[in-house]
Design an enzyme around this catalytic site. Sequence first.
Site, PDB file in Angstrom:
ATOM      1  N   CYS A 190       3.831  30.156  75.967  1.00 15.25           N
ATOM      2  CA  CYS A 190       3.784  30.653  74.594  1.00 15.25           C
ATOM      3  C   CYS A 190       2.355  31.019  74.215  1.00 15.25           C
ATOM      4  O   CYS A 190       1.429  30.228  74.429  1.00 15.25           O
ATOM      5  CB  CYS A 190       4.332  29.583  73.654  1.00 15.25           C
ATOM      6  N   HIS A 196      11.658  17.385  81.063  1.00 19.55           N
ATOM      7  CA  HIS A 196      11.589  17.952  79.723  1.00 19.55           C
ATOM      8  C   HIS A 196      12.856  18.753  79.431  1.00 19.55           C
ATOM      9  O   HIS A 196      13.338  19.492  80.293  1.00 19.55           O
ATOM     10  CB  HIS A 196      10.356  18.859  79.605  1.00 19.55           C
ATOM     11  N   CYS A 256      14.020  28.658  70.636  1.00 17.55           N
ATOM     12  CA  CYS A 256      12.795  29.434  70.430  1.00 17.55           C
ATOM     13  C   CYS A 256      12.900  30.780  71.160  1.00 17.55           C
ATOM     14  O   CYS A 256      13.356  30.824  72.306  1.00 17.55           O
ATOM     15  CB  CYS A 256      11.605  28.633  70.960  1.00 17.55           C
ATOM     16  N   GLU A 306      13.372  21.426  77.805  1.00 17.90           N
ATOM     17  CA  GLU A 306      13.226  22.870  77.967  1.00 17.90           C
ATOM     18  C   GLU A 306      13.432  23.274  79.425  1.00 17.90           C
ATOM     19  O   GLU A 306      14.133  24.247  79.720  1.00 17.90           O
ATOM     20  CB  GLU A 306      11.836  23.330  77.505  1.00 17.90           C
ATOM     21  N   SER A 310       5.608  14.533  72.590  1.00 20.52           N
ATOM     22  CA  SER A 310       5.459  15.982  72.501  1.00 20.52           C
ATOM     23  C   SER A 310       4.708  16.516  73.715  1.00 20.52           C
ATOM     24  O   SER A 310       3.562  16.146  73.962  1.00 20.52           O
ATOM     25  CB  SER A 310       4.700  16.344  71.221  1.00 20.52           C
ATOM     26  N   SER A 311       5.353  17.415  74.454  1.00 18.23           N
ATOM     27  CA  SER A 311       4.733  17.971  75.659  1.00 18.23           C
ATOM     28  C   SER A 311       3.470  18.762  75.334  1.00 18.23           C
ATOM     29  O   SER A 311       2.439  18.594  75.974  1.00 18.23           O
ATOM     30  CB  SER A 311       5.732  18.876  76.390  1.00 18.23           C
ATOM     31  N   ASN A 312       3.538  19.627  74.314  1.00 11.83           N
ATOM     32  CA  ASN A 312       2.373  20.475  74.031  1.00 11.83           C
ATOM     33  C   ASN A 312       1.202  19.640  73.504  1.00 11.83           C
ATOM     34  O   ASN A 312       0.044  19.950  73.763  1.00 11.83           O
ATOM     35  CB  ASN A 312       2.748  21.618  73.074  1.00 11.83           C
ATOM     36  N   HIS A 371      14.227  23.847  72.210  1.00  8.36           N
ATOM     37  CA  HIS A 371      14.054  23.767  73.666  1.00  8.36           C
ATOM     38  C   HIS A 371      15.144  24.510  74.436  1.00  8.36           C
ATOM     39  O   HIS A 371      14.986  24.793  75.622  1.00  8.36           O
ATOM     40  CB  HIS A 371      14.037  22.308  74.115  1.00  8.36           C
ATOM     41  N   SER A 403       4.241  21.023  66.289  1.00 14.71           N
ATOM     42  CA  SER A 403       5.206  20.576  65.275  1.00 14.71           C
ATOM     43  C   SER A 403       4.618  19.604  64.264  1.00 14.71           C
ATOM     44  O   SER A 403       5.347  19.046  63.447  1.00 14.71           O
ATOM     45  CB  SER A 403       6.406  19.918  65.970  1.00 14.71           C
TER      46      SER A 403
END
Length: 222
Positions: A144, A75, A47, A77, A172-174, A25, A216
Site C-alpha cells: 500500500c 496474517h 480494502c 490478509e 497490528s501488522s503495519n 483484510h 488504524s
Amino acid sequence: MEKKGIKIIDNLEDGKNGEIIIRSHGVPPSVYDILDKENIKYTDCTCPFVKKIHDTVHKFSEEGYEILIIGNRTHPEVKGILGWTKDSGTVIENEQEARQYVSRYPEKKKCVVAQTTFNYKKFQYLVEIIEKKGYYINVVNTICNATHLRQVEARKVSSSVDAMIVIGGKHSSNTQKLYEICKNECKNTYYIQTVEDLDLCELKTIESIGITAGASTPNNII
C-alpha cells in the site's frame, strides 16, 4: 461496537441470522461462495489495495504462474490472498525462507506479490534473493502506497530524534513494521497502545521525541 450489537464471528454459522461485514483484510473466494449459497447478507469492506492483490494472483494463476506471497503467513490478509491462487501459492516470510525456497513447479513462471503492510525495503531484499535463483519472475509491488510513505517518514523522523514513540495495536501488522523500522534507527523506541502504556519518567531527560502511528490508530489517541 459490541454494545451496538456488532460482534466478531469465527465462522459463518454464527452470522446466518444477521448481516456479515467482511473486514479490510479480505477473505478467500470460498467464503463468498458460502455467503451466496446460503443467501447470507453481507457488506464487503475489503480494502481496494487488497482486492487488487486478489485480482492479480487470480489472473496470473489462471495464466499458469506460480504465486509467491511475501508476508506473514498467519496474517488474515495473507490467508485471504492464498485462497485466490489456483494451487494455494507459497508464502515467504523472511530471508531464511527466501534462501531455502525451491519451486515445486520449476517450469512455471513466478508472480511475486506482497502483503500490503510489508516492509518495503525488506520486500525488495527478499525479491533480490529469489531472483538470483534463476527463475522467470514477474514482480508486482502490492505494498500500500500509504503504508510505504508512512514507513519512509517513520525512518526519517526516528533517525533524527533521541526517542521515538510508535502508537498502535499490539497485533497490528503495519504498526509492528513501523516499530521495527524505528528501532533500527533509534534505540529509544517505545511501542504503545495508549498514553497509559508510556513511562513518562523515562522521557524526562530526552530532548527530542518523534511520534508515528499505525494506520488504524484514532487521531485522538495520537
